[in-house]
Design a protein around this motif. Structure first.
Motif, PDB file in Angstrom:
ATOM      1  N   PHE A 174       1.135  -4.487  -4.169  1.00  0.00           N
ATOM      2  CA  PHE A 174       0.098  -5.172  -3.376  1.00  0.00           C
ATOM      3  C   PHE A 174       0.275  -4.861  -1.889  1.00  0.00           C
ATOM      4  CE2 PHE A 174      -1.706  -8.654  -0.964  1.00  0.00           C
ATOM      5  CZ  PHE A 174      -2.943  -8.845  -1.576  1.00  0.00           C
ATOM      6  N   LEU A 175       1.505  -4.963  -1.397  1.00  0.00           N
ATOM      7  CA  LEU A 175       1.748  -4.740   0.027  1.00  0.00           C
ATOM      8  C   LEU A 175       1.400  -3.307   0.433  1.00  0.00           C
ATOM      9  CD1 LEU A 175       5.111  -6.682   0.491  1.00  0.00           C
ATOM     10  CD2 LEU A 175       2.821  -7.393   1.203  1.00  0.00           C
ATOM     11  N   PHE A 176       1.831  -2.335  -0.378  1.00  0.00           N
ATOM     12  CA  PHE A 176       1.504  -0.949  -0.057  1.00  0.00           C
ATOM     13  C   PHE A 176       0.027  -0.651  -0.321  1.00  0.00           C
ATOM     14  CE2 PHE A 176       6.181   0.137  -0.661  1.00  0.00           C
ATOM     15  CZ  PHE A 176       6.388   0.279   0.699  1.00  0.00           C
ATOM     16  N   GLY A 177      -0.566  -1.371  -1.266  1.00  0.00           N
ATOM     17  CA  GLY A 177      -1.998  -1.185  -1.528  1.00  0.00           C
ATOM     18  C   GLY A 177      -2.846  -1.522  -0.322  1.00  0.00           C
ATOM     19  N   LEU A 178      -2.407  -2.503   0.483  1.00  0.00           N
ATOM     20  CA  LEU A 178      -3.132  -2.842   1.700  1.00  0.00           C
ATOM     21  C   LEU A 178      -3.191  -1.640   2.639  1.00  0.00           C
ATOM     22  CD1 LEU A 178      -1.651  -6.400   2.399  1.00  0.00           C
ATOM     23  CD2 LEU A 178      -3.938  -5.874   1.505  1.00  0.00           C
ATOM     24  N   ILE A 179      -2.076  -0.907   2.733  1.00  0.00           N
ATOM     25  CA  ILE A 179      -2.033   0.278   3.596  1.00  0.00           C
ATOM     26  C   ILE A 179      -2.906   1.393   3.026  1.00  0.00           C
ATOM     27  CG2 ILE A 179      -0.551   2.034   4.622  1.00  0.00           C
ATOM     28  CD1 ILE A 179      -0.154  -0.758   5.763  1.00  0.00           C
ATOM     29  N   HIS A 180      -2.803   1.621   1.716  1.00  0.00           N
ATOM     30  CA  HIS A 180      -3.591   2.688   1.096  1.00  0.00           C
ATOM     31  C   HIS A 180      -5.087   2.409   1.227  1.00  0.00           C
ATOM     32  CE1 HIS A 180      -0.589   5.260  -1.153  1.00  0.00           C
ATOM     33  NE2 HIS A 180       0.176   4.286  -0.702  1.00  0.00           N
ATOM     34  N   GLY A 181      -5.477   1.133   1.271  1.00  0.00           N
ATOM     35  CA  GLY A 181      -6.887   0.794   1.447  1.00  0.00           C
ATOM     36  C   GLY A 181      -7.449   1.323   2.746  1.00  0.00           C
ATOM     37  N   PHE A 182      -6.631   1.298   3.805  1.00  0.00           N
ATOM     38  CA  PHE A 182      -7.075   1.872   5.078  1.00  0.00           C
ATOM     39  C   PHE A 182      -7.260   3.384   4.953  1.00  0.00           C
ATOM     40  CE2 PHE A 182      -4.991  -2.033   6.794  1.00  0.00           C
ATOM     41  CZ  PHE A 182      -6.095  -2.541   7.473  1.00  0.00           C
ATOM     42  N   GLY A 183      -6.425   4.020   4.108  1.00  0.00           N
ATOM     43  CA  GLY A 183      -6.596   5.453   3.873  1.00  0.00           C
ATOM     44  C   GLY A 183      -7.894   5.747   3.150  1.00  0.00           C
ATOM     45  N   PHE A 184      -8.231   4.946   2.134  1.00  0.00           N
ATOM     46  CA  PHE A 184      -9.498   5.121   1.437  1.00  0.00           C
ATOM     47  C   PHE A 184     -10.666   4.900   2.394  1.00  0.00           C
ATOM     48  CE2 PHE A 184      -7.087   3.563  -2.511  1.00  0.00           C
ATOM     49  CZ  PHE A 184      -6.815   4.851  -2.911  1.00  0.00           C
ATOM     50  N   ALA A 185     -10.524   3.912   3.277  1.00  0.00           N
ATOM     51  CA  ALA A 185     -11.579   3.626   4.246  1.00  0.00           C
ATOM     52  C   ALA A 185     -11.801   4.816   5.176  1.00  0.00           C
ATOM     53  CB  ALA A 185     -11.228   2.378   5.058  1.00  0.00           C
ATOM     54  N   GLY A 186     -10.704   5.487   5.556  1.00  0.00           N
ATOM     55  CA  GLY A 186     -10.830   6.667   6.398  1.00  0.00           C
ATOM     56  C   GLY A 186     -11.638   7.757   5.711  1.00  0.00           C
ATOM     57  N   ALA A 187     -11.437   7.915   4.393  1.00  0.00           N
ATOM     58  CA  ALA A 187     -12.212   8.904   3.645  1.00  0.00           C
ATOM     59  C   ALA A 187     -13.690   8.535   3.631  1.00  0.00           C
ATOM     60  CB  ALA A 187     -11.685   9.006   2.215  1.00  0.00           C
ATOM     61  N   LEU A 188     -13.982   7.247   3.435  1.00  0.00           N
ATOM     62  CA  LEU A 188     -15.378   6.824   3.421  1.00  0.00           C
ATOM     63  C   LEU A 188     -16.031   6.950   4.790  1.00  0.00           C
ATOM     64  CD1 LEU A 188     -15.679   3.699   1.071  1.00  0.00           C
ATOM     65  CD2 LEU A 188     -16.597   5.989   0.771  1.00  0.00           C
ATOM     66  N   ARG A 189     -15.251   6.760   5.849  1.00  0.00           N
ATOM     67  CA  ARG A 189     -15.820   6.913   7.190  1.00  0.00           C
ATOM     68  C   ARG A 189     -16.287   8.345   7.424  1.00  0.00           C
ATOM     69  NH1 ARG A 189     -11.968   3.094   8.932  1.00  0.00           N
ATOM     70  NH2 ARG A 189     -10.421   4.722   9.349  1.00  0.00           N
ATOM     71  N   GLU A 190     -15.589   9.316   6.804  1.00  0.00           N
ATOM     72  CA  GLU A 190     -15.981  10.709   6.974  1.00  0.00           C
ATOM     73  C   GLU A 190     -17.360  10.982   6.400  1.00  0.00           C
ATOM     74  OE1 GLU A 190     -13.236  13.505   5.490  1.00  0.00           O
ATOM     75  OE2 GLU A 190     -11.539  12.785   6.666  1.00  0.00           O
ATOM     76  N   ILE A 191     -17.700  10.328   5.288  1.00  0.00           N
ATOM     77  CA  ILE A 191     -18.968  10.615   4.625  1.00  0.00           C
ATOM     78  C   ILE A 191     -20.016   9.551   4.888  1.00  0.00           C
ATOM     79  CG2 ILE A 191     -17.819  11.898   2.791  1.00  0.00           C
ATOM     80  CD1 ILE A 191     -18.231   9.444   1.012  1.00  0.00           C
ATOM     81  N   GLY A 192     -19.593   8.365   5.353  1.00  0.00           N
ATOM     82  CA  GLY A 192     -20.542   7.305   5.644  1.00  0.00           C
ATOM     83  C   GLY A 192     -20.955   6.539   4.395  1.00  0.00           C
ATOM     84  N   LEU A 193     -21.635   5.445   4.611  1.00  0.00           N
ATOM     85  CA  LEU A 193     -22.136   4.618   3.527  1.00  0.00           C
ATOM     86  C   LEU A 193     -23.650   4.502   3.638  1.00  0.00           C
ATOM     87  CD1 LEU A 193     -19.480   1.755   3.679  1.00  0.00           C
ATOM     88  CD2 LEU A 193     -19.803   3.332   1.773  1.00  0.00           C
ATOM     89  N   PRO A 194     -24.375   4.536   2.512  1.00  0.00           N
ATOM     90  CA  PRO A 194     -25.827   4.385   2.563  1.00  0.00           C
ATOM     91  C   PRO A 194     -26.200   2.979   3.032  1.00  0.00           C
ATOM     92  CG  PRO A 194     -25.044   4.340   0.299  1.00  0.00           C
ATOM     93  CD  PRO A 194     -23.865   4.689   1.155  1.00  0.00           C
ATOM     94  N   GLU A 195     -26.965   2.881   4.096  1.00  0.00           N
ATOM     95  CA  GLU A 195     -27.206   1.592   4.738  1.00  0.00           C
ATOM     96  C   GLU A 195     -27.816   0.551   3.807  1.00  0.00           C
ATOM     97  OE1 GLU A 195     -29.641   2.594   8.024  1.00  0.00           O
ATOM     98  OE2 GLU A 195     -28.164   3.940   8.904  1.00  0.00           O
ATOM     99  N   SER A 196     -28.678   1.003   2.892  1.00  0.00           N
ATOM    100  CA  SER A 196     -29.371   0.046   2.022  1.00  0.00           C
ATOM    101  C   SER A 196     -28.565  -0.322   0.790  1.00  0.00           C
ATOM    102  CB  SER A 196     -30.721   0.633   1.587  1.00  0.00           C
ATOM    103  OG  SER A 196     -30.525   1.836   0.861  1.00  0.00           O
TER     104      SER A 196
END
Length: 327
Positions: free
Chosen positions: A241-263
């Motif tokens: 769980f503790l390390f999963g919190l850190i890995h979540g920021f890594g996944f978020a970085g990947a999503l920031r590269e491609i963006g999210l569909p606004e709708s």
């Protein structure tokens, strides 16, 4: 050469084959962003491995003219940027990639008009062109981001090695499932929080901490003493769980590269997480199956194989940590 040694060397060779840029997105990424009336910015990110960089190029309607692309290489990715000037609206027209039938990997397409929701789609050899719509298809968003989640956990090698190390540390299927569930819950929390702007960390220290989390698990496996179980063995779900919190920021970085569909932000986040979870289950199943086969048919090879794999994981993740700290 004994069978155990051959197996250990094969595992070491497989792990050493992983690229140093562990967390790069392996699919290509094509983006059309509207800048003004008839003006679009075109960004094409093509991984060198897989054929996209050499065999494909962006495709757009004949009523658009393209400025000379400005290209550069970043790590293992070719990045080309240019401007499109279109005499008509892109809505109803087709965009995508030519040459996809000669490539070996897929690409994610993102279309961001000025006054319409963002559209996302996955380009494949069988579907290399997409019609620009006025309202994105929610099912297409779900499919694209689910596949993206699977790809990111299977080809984001640092996340993959973390899951492998977690399984090697715990061993028992029931406890592995509990730890994996805790890991998923944790990275879902920080992924959603980060993409929605509620929490955030700089990407460089996040990537270094992700590598360090793998080193920690490798050390715990090597120094394991059945008579004196460590914290990671006694409560693996807490560590996950503790390390999963850190890995979540890594996944978020990947999503920031491609963006999210606004709708369809909730749909994209949910299906991306489900894709990551599906990829994790594939990894867990494969490692547990390998352990079960060794335990049944070559029990004497199990411990050497686990140790050899663990040392390889530890060395590679230590290299990633040093590389990311250095800059």
């Amino acid at each position: 050469m004994t069978r155990a040694l051959r197996l250990a060397l094969a595992m070491l060779a497989a792990l050493w084959a992983l690229p140093a840029q562990a967390d790069e997105m392996r699919p290509g990424y094509l983006e059309f962003t509207q800048l003004g009336q008839g003006e679009w910015k075109l960004v094409w990110k093509a991984p060198v491995i897989g054929g996209l960089a050499t065999r494909t190029k962006p495709a757009f309607p004949a009523f658009c003219t393209q400025s000379p692309p400005q290209a550069r290489v970043d790590g293992l990715v070719l990045i080309a940027e240019s401007r499109l000037t279109c005499s008509k609206d892109l809505a109803g027209a087709q965009v995508g990639l030519t040459g996809m039938d000669q490539a070996f990997t897929d690409a994610l397409l993102r279309i961001a008009p000025m006054r319409r929701p963002v559209q996302a789609a996955r380009l494949t050899p069988d579907r290399a062109m997409v019609t620009v719509s006025t309202v994105p298809d929610g099912r297409e968003v779900a499919r694209s981001y689910f596949v993206l989640g699977i790809i990111h956990i299977l080809e984001g090698y640092d996340h993959l090695l973390f899951v492998v190390a977690l399984v090697l540390l715990i061993g028992a299927p029931g406890r592995v499932v509990k730890a994996a569930t805790a890991f998923t819950l944790a990275h879902s929390i920080t992924l959603v929080g980060s993409t929605q702007g509620l929490v955030g960390l700089a990407q460089a220290p996040v990537e270094a901490l992700i590598a360090l989390s793998i080193v920690f698990l490798a050390v715990e496996i090597v120094k394991r003493d059945p008579e004196r179980p460590n914290l990671a063995e006694r409560a693996p779900w807490v560590v996950a769980f503790l390390f999963g919190l850190i890995h979540g920021f890594g996944f978020a970085g990947a999503l920031r590269e491609i963006g999210l569909p606004e709708s369809d932000v909730p749909t994209a986040l949910l299906t991306f997480n489900l894709g990551v979870e599906a990829g994790q289950l594939v990894i867990i199943g494969a490692v547990l199956a390998a352990i079960a086969l060794l335990r049944r048919f070559a029990p004497s090879a199990l411990r050497p194989a686990v140790l050899s794999t663990t040392y390889a994981i530890g060395i590679i993740s230590s290299f990633w940590f040093i590389e990311r700290i250095a800059g």
